[in-house]
Motif scaffolding. Structure first.
Motif, PDB file in Angstrom:
ATOM      1  N   GLU A 221      21.387   4.074  25.688  1.00  0.00           N
ATOM      2  CA  GLU A 221      22.191   3.950  26.904  1.00  0.00           C
ATOM      3  C   GLU A 221      21.476   3.118  27.953  1.00  0.00           C
ATOM      4  O   GLU A 221      22.094   2.292  28.641  1.00  0.00           O
ATOM      5  CB  GLU A 221      22.524   5.349  27.424  1.00  0.00           C
ATOM      6  CG  GLU A 221      23.544   6.028  26.516  1.00  0.00           C
ATOM      7  CD  GLU A 221      23.736   7.518  26.821  1.00  0.00           C
ATOM      8  OE1 GLU A 221      24.748   8.095  26.374  1.00  0.00           O
ATOM      9  OE2 GLU A 221      22.846   8.105  27.489  1.00  0.00           O
TER      10      GLU A 221
ATOM     11  N   ALA B 214      26.344   6.133  17.724  1.00  0.00           N
ATOM     12  CA  ALA B 214      27.697   5.570  17.660  1.00  0.00           C
ATOM     13  C   ALA B 214      28.638   6.335  18.586  1.00  0.00           C
ATOM     14  O   ALA B 214      29.497   5.746  19.264  1.00  0.00           O
ATOM     15  CB  ALA B 214      28.210   5.611  16.211  1.00  0.00           C
ATOM     16  N   ARG B 215      28.471   7.638  18.609  1.00  0.00           N
ATOM     17  CA  ARG B 215      29.347   8.431  19.495  1.00  0.00           C
ATOM     18  C   ARG B 215      29.051   8.156  20.960  1.00  0.00           C
ATOM     19  O   ARG B 215      29.928   8.255  21.809  1.00  0.00           O
ATOM     20  CB  ARG B 215      29.162   9.919  19.180  1.00  0.00           C
ATOM     21  CG  ARG B 215      29.868  10.291  17.879  1.00  0.00           C
ATOM     22  CD  ARG B 215      29.677  11.740  17.466  1.00  0.00           C
ATOM     23  NE  ARG B 215      30.255  11.912  16.118  1.00  0.00           N
ATOM     24  CZ  ARG B 215      29.615  12.438  15.070  1.00  0.00           C
ATOM     25  NH1 ARG B 215      28.373  12.887  15.204  1.00  0.00           N
ATOM     26  NH2 ARG B 215      30.226  12.534  13.907  1.00  0.00           N
TER      27      ARG B 215
ATOM     28  N   LYS C  15      29.906   3.939  21.363  1.00  0.00           N
ATOM     29  CA  LYS C  15      31.243   3.604  20.821  1.00  0.00           C
ATOM     30  C   LYS C  15      31.381   2.108  20.475  1.00  0.00           C
ATOM     31  O   LYS C  15      30.507   1.547  19.840  1.00  0.00           O
ATOM     32  CB  LYS C  15      32.313   4.044  21.822  1.00  0.00           C
ATOM     33  CG  LYS C  15      32.251   5.546  22.062  1.00  0.00           C
ATOM     34  CD  LYS C  15      33.563   6.082  22.591  1.00  0.00           C
ATOM     35  CE  LYS C  15      33.438   7.579  22.819  1.00  0.00           C
ATOM     36  NZ  LYS C  15      32.444   7.950  23.886  1.00  0.00           N
ATOM     37  N   GLU C  16      32.499   1.503  20.890  1.00  0.00           N
ATOM     38  CA  GLU C  16      32.744   0.134  20.422  1.00  0.00           C
ATOM     39  C   GLU C  16      31.742  -0.878  20.981  1.00  0.00           C
ATOM     40  O   GLU C  16      31.686  -2.019  20.530  1.00  0.00           O
ATOM     41  CB  GLU C  16      34.183  -0.296  20.717  1.00  0.00           C
ATOM     42  CG  GLU C  16      34.548  -0.457  22.170  1.00  0.00           C
ATOM     43  CD  GLU C  16      34.703   0.917  22.843  1.00  0.00           C
ATOM     44  OE1 GLU C  16      34.714   0.956  24.063  1.00  0.00           O
ATOM     45  OE2 GLU C  16      34.777   1.952  22.103  1.00  0.00           O
ATOM     46  N   LYS C  17      30.918  -0.473  21.937  1.00  0.00           N
ATOM     47  CA  LYS C  17      29.873  -1.389  22.410  1.00  0.00           C
ATOM     48  C   LYS C  17      28.696  -1.487  21.425  1.00  0.00           C
ATOM     49  O   LYS C  17      27.893  -2.411  21.506  1.00  0.00           O
ATOM     50  CB  LYS C  17      29.354  -0.937  23.793  1.00  0.00           C
ATOM     51  CG  LYS C  17      30.359  -1.204  24.906  1.00  0.00           C
ATOM     52  CD  LYS C  17      29.786  -0.865  26.268  1.00  0.00           C
ATOM     53  CE  LYS C  17      29.557   0.644  26.355  1.00  0.00           C
ATOM     54  NZ  LYS C  17      29.003   1.047  27.672  1.00  0.00           N
TER      55      LYS C  17
ATOM     56  N   PHE D  93      33.490   4.602  12.582  1.00  0.00           N
ATOM     57  CA  PHE D  93      32.736   3.455  13.103  1.00  0.00           C
ATOM     58  C   PHE D  93      32.519   2.387  12.046  1.00  0.00           C
ATOM     59  O   PHE D  93      31.389   1.959  11.803  1.00  0.00           O
ATOM     60  CB  PHE D  93      31.383   3.938  13.660  1.00  0.00           C
ATOM     61  CG  PHE D  93      31.517   4.985  14.723  1.00  0.00           C
ATOM     62  CD1 PHE D  93      31.944   4.638  15.998  1.00  0.00           C
ATOM     63  CD2 PHE D  93      31.252   6.319  14.459  1.00  0.00           C
ATOM     64  CE1 PHE D  93      32.078   5.619  16.985  1.00  0.00           C
ATOM     65  CE2 PHE D  93      31.384   7.290  15.425  1.00  0.00           C
ATOM     66  CZ  PHE D  93      31.811   6.947  16.695  1.00  0.00           C
TER      67      PHE D  93
END
Lengths: 327, 327, 327, 327, 327, 327
Positions: free
Chosen positions: A187, A217-218, A221-223, A255
């Motif tokens: 993050e 992944a959770r 996410k899509e980043k 994913f």
């Protein structure tokens, strides 16, 4: 005081890295008035490979009164092919024999190894990660040679700069260890690093790789662009089954777009196997950076217009249609 | 325009040869206010060998707010021994991980190979002749490492200068080819080069080695220090029988004091065999200069006083009685 | 309807598992009035090993009119040693040749393999875990042979019962998967199972082994007897480095008393290496249970008091000081 | 008193041959009220082979509240193929894991080896002769597996009975040694044994094989079905040249119809060579009966409808089109 | 018409078997008046071995105006030892170079192989049986060399005559086949052959070796000296187990004095194994007779008193304390 | 006094080189009146090869009362092929078994090796140079066999005479050493030797081969047929690169017509490599002359019209369509 034992550019260009006997040779020839003897010299390799280094040869000889021909960087050669030919007074370039052979030998060795990795990876991404195995003075030379050989990117800042590329890289274990958690490190990376850098998170620091892959992944996410498996050999290294399992678990959890980036002791054979198991990108270190230099030899093949050679070599220049005039 | 792709000292000292992800790590840690986290980092090798490179590590970190311990150059290590330990804020030295590992890996690889050659040669002379197989930017680093490993001298001018030695070398085939005769080349060498340089004449350029050895010995007489056999592999290379014959013919002709210096594809095994056959000195090229770097790894073993490690490694520092405080 | 294809005890004792030609031989001999011919028969192995099975031989022949000598179970033999000798009318025992050879061959094969494992483990614990690789009809025979060969315990209920031991075992992955967490499974085990059963918890189901080891240790504290590493080969199997790391982390966290129990593809070589790395106990499966039977041969060596033998064998009984009269 | 250490059918069906930890698992789950948790379990092999054993699996689980799918006996599988799937409350079948894996591992190992022999023999006869190398409790299981793998017959009485075949066999050396002459033994066999049993006479007991073959052929004439060569390895074993010579001598003497049956240390390679030399039938012992079990693993892949798996395995059931519902 | 292509003694002594270029050399030297140039020539081997052939060298050069030194027959040499030295006018002996080298090379090869066999046999008897593998013109040379190397006897009539020995031999299979029975052949041999020839009977022609040994022993009783095992490789050759069995059966039957003589494909390794198994004497064929000649080289080392040599050889004679003046 | 230990033709023809036991066999058969027993004997090889020697067999048996069939010299055979068949009274030819087998074994061994060399050389010239490695009594037999095998010529005077060829050869090092200079030796050769003998000059005696080749070419000009490279192994032997260089230097100097003749340790593999490098002709020594004899066996296959054989062999003659009646 000299802090590093490597040579700066001026030292190289002034011949200070040369073998002493070339300097003595010039002295002796001058004493006999022979320093301007017209000669043809040729450089050939002892093994097959991929050429790299002729660009530096050109820069090194620029401004000397010589004509130079060479194969293009990135073209393949066979043992004994003439890859560079120099014509002119011996005194103009003799002193650079050591430097020229060294440039060609090491650069071609690196480029050749990179080519083998790229071929093993098919169309998939290969990144040169080996700066840590060579002296920093040549890390950029190595990264450049790797890209000429076929690598898609390189991790050293200077190497990438010379190539006009952005340097490639994910994150070190140190970042995760200092922050104390893989997800928090991910993050923080995502918040701080410029958005065009792909988010590839290292997932083997604290917990099981499959478990961490799902946690990361959770979180992103899509980043999340990819996860990097770098399992140490103390834990069995990255195996094809691990790649298969991480792929399956990521897919099952929704994913499928997260790529799997692998590193750690890769070579063409392992790249082939891991690629079949589903790996998407390969960070190659020592296979490229520790590749043996391809030995090069420079022979005088003509003196004052007369073909000659030392015992064991064919007198006179040997043609190679791939040679191009570069100076 | 940049003429060479190797890094100058300033580029190395400014961290430009580092892997990009170390730079990003510092950015991220700064964003979280963690750049000054106190850590202990340790460097260890994956194979046994002889240490070289800690001198440059010291120079690289000089002036940073860190404590550093390291093994002495020239001491042997085993796989997983702690050879360097650094204690201090991560931000002070993290960026140099790539450079430090590269210095230690390549220097230790060269030193280790030189040690094997010197052991094979017994008390006889070993000279590092491999500058021609590495990029000129590191020829001096390699020659220095070879001497730390046990070589008695080195051929590159800069390498010898750093070591406070006179560079060693005989003469290239080019000199003989341009002058056109081995004896004339020898006589010219003898006239021109400073008297303290030993007269070692290359005898395989035009004629049979035994024949030329006698011609040269008859010309230079007691001024001749040695003959150098460098027979190309196209002619079978230097064989033990050739050494025996040249020795016998020199002795029979009244030149027992002329030494036999051999070169060309030498390795410890060949050095051993040729030494038994009577060779007196060995010019070693690629066995030393093309030695594989010994891979090095840097691990964080303590963060804010707490022992830790990534999966696969034992948390906390690992003691090594050979470590000495260098900074 | 017959549910299983293995033979019950009565079938074996009635000769129903024998090769048909022994039954026909008796028929033929009876037709010629030769069924009571006095003979001496000897059994010998084709390879060296450790004897197991003579107890069942004794039970099988009990009540027949024969004299029987045999080596003790657990004693070593060499190729061609006489390990069993039977004297009496051929009709009394001929029909049991198949059964006797099969008992000795398979039991000795298992016992020999167990002995190798125990020797590799030094004084450390070896448990037979191979019931899952053999037909359930012989799992108990195999476990008994393993213990006679040197194993300290066995996992099958019947095998242990025959040996008057408590069966050994930890827990299956299924328990952890159904309960859903290793620590909860460990706590449930601790609550339910009799206190004299050591608490050895399987730690590779969900998370990293080192991580789970610490979680379990913190939960069960001094009640925890050991952790079991059974890392699947998809994840590199159990490596010496994993054992070292788990040991170090347990010690650092204050659990030096927690033992490390390893399993999964063990053989003498791996036992040796893992033992050096710090493993305390070894669950051995297929190396013991899949050991090849040691082929046995029974030869008539005397008929009606006259020494004889078929071509290729020395006529007459062959002495062995280790033989003891058992019937 | 228990005379044999193998398990009777009731002991197997009551779970007494299971590993103790499955019994404890049921206890623990019951204590937590989880014994009826719905699960999907799958069995897969670690190597390729030929399936055998699913018939016993079916019988073992009959009457339990589970659904079962399995591959047919005699069908080939590859490593990691799902060969059995069980769906239902764990408590219904968990205790049988040890028995089921053991049945499949050993039966498939035997069947796979038999298949290799049959393929090597082309259309020629292969008979399972290995009862003497396994414990009598499983001799019948082994013979059944050999026939499912491709053998044409088996020598154990019980094995043949289960398969609804007549047991196959010739005669032992003991018969010849007791009667004292091969021809007399052959004539006695011919007089006593039922006429539908082929007359195959063992010809290596007393004299040279070729010589005895002719004596026997001259005695039994057209009643002679074959001669069996079982030359001991002390006399060089059965060689292709011996087969050729016996064939030629039988033909020259007018017995082209007498078959040559060989035995003794046969494996696929020897079968191939002896078959080319003219052998007509093969008695195979240890190659089939001492075949290593093919290791089997049972994994939970779904718990309460949720796909899952332990680390190292792909969560969720894995499809295999060869599976058929058997319960 | 010439019936055989081998050379008679006169042809050899007149130089007709020499290489043509030696004849031309003499012609040329004569044309230049150099045929009487004083030279020293030396012969040396390329591998170590046992010297044989100097006796023929002496006879060949007898009467020429040369001085000759040589090592004694039966003494060992190392590679490059001077084993013959000739001093005198080149024209006197140059033409014999081919013949002399050929004599020494082939004789020393045979003698060296015989020595290895004798060493393997310890004190036991070794007989040269290889006349059948060489051209009859040299069978006697070979047999003589074998005895010089250590063999105790030889089978060829001429070879034995030259050595002043009685030829050794047993009987061929042909004798047994024509007479039709081994015992009858043995009895005929005993009746006809002079009594001082030991009765050694070949026992593998018609029946099993062990069986025939007993039949022959019972027929000839104490007159039987030995049995010869020559089992063809089609029947597995002579194995150590066969020797053990024949020994045991002869002893059990009261014939401990009957020796076991073995032959057929023997080499030092087989001799060692069969000797341990109890064989008493060894008939060696191809290992001796097909031994590779040990290559010999003749070099001029002095011309008109001046030491010289061709390239690759040390000029001047090389001393060897084992040389003795023979002419 | 006998000067040489080889056998003269009369000794061979009178059976004096035979194994003693054949002589005794005749004595025994005569004593039993069986010397005229009609038999069929066959000779077969144990390995494949090329037949040579049947011409001498024919001469040896000429005048005996036997019928003889044989394969033609120069035709290939496989292991166990019947290559000679003899029909008649055993007493007529039995005594020649040793001689016949020896002739066939050694001649076929030589011819087979020569064939392999010729095949390796493609259409290029192969000369048998091996007389110096065999006893002079068989040098001519060997040279004849080499030519039957495919060699184009041979160096021994007698060998060539028997073949109706001119002997081939160049010059020995001795000639050059005595004359003292390669060019003077070449000129003397050219003056003295008959003009039809090609001028092939040996160029490795004193100086470098390439250098001497040019000196000789400049002296003899178009009269020079070839140069011979025979570099001793002390100087690395003849390498492909040496051949390439000599070829190039001769071509560059205007002597494209001068052939390159190589010798020294040649075998099929080296011939292939040197031929590709440009060598034109090959002098083969030990590969042909030291070839192992191909072992031959003679078996009686019929006695008085009845097919028979010893154990291990098929009774009765074995057909071979290549046999032709020769007597």
């Amino acid at each position: 005081m000299r802090k590093l034992f490597s040579a700066n550019h001026e030292e190289i260009l002034h011949g200070e890295t040369t073998d002493i006997y070339f300097k003595r040779t010039i002295q002796i020839l001058e004493a006999k008035g022979l320093e301007n003897t017209e000669v043809v010299a040729e450089i050939f390799p002892t093994h097959e490979g991929l050429l790299c280094g002729s660009e530096e040869i050109k820069n090194l000889l620029e401004g000397k009164k010589v004509e130079v021909w060479a194969q293009k960087e990135g073209t393949p050669f066979k043992a004994k092919d003439t890859i560079v030919r120099i014509k002119g007074p011996y005194g103009e370039f003799g002193i650079f024999e050591t430097a020229m052979l060294g440039i060609l030998a090491s650069s071609s060795g690196w480029a050749t190894a990179a080519r083998e990795c790229k071929e093993a990876a098919g169309g998939k991404l290969v990144i040169s990660f080996g700066a840590r195995h060579v002296h920093p003075a040549v890390a950029s030379v190595m990264d450049r040679a790797a890209v000429i050989g076929g690598a898609d990117g390189a991790s050293s800042i200077l190497g990438a700069k010379i190539l006009n590329l952005k340097p490639s890289g994910t994150m070190p274990h140190a970042l995760v260890l200092i922050i104390g958690d893989t997800v928090q490190a991910a993050e923080a990376f995502d918040r701080v690093v410029e958005p065009e850098v792909p988010r590839v998170i290292l997932v083997d620091t604290f917990h099981d790789e499959a478990e961490e892959s799902l946690r990361v992944a959770r979180a992103l996410k899509e980043k999340l662009s990819g996860v990097r498996l770098d399992t140490p050999k103390e834990r069995g290294g990255v195996t094809p089954d691990l790649v298969r399992e991480v792929r399956a678990r990521l897919d099952q959890a929704g994913f499928p777009f997260v790529k799997i980036f692998v590193s750690g002791g890769l070579n063409p054979e392992k790249i082939r196997i891991l690629s079949e198991a589903g790996a998407d990108a390969f960070g190659v270190g020592s296979y490229i950076s520790s590749a043996k230099p391809i030995e090069m030899t420079m022979d005088l093949k003509e003196v004052k217009g007369v073909p000659l050679a030392k015992r064991g070599r064919i007198p006179g220049p040997i043609e190679n249609p791939l040679l191009e005039r570069i100076l």
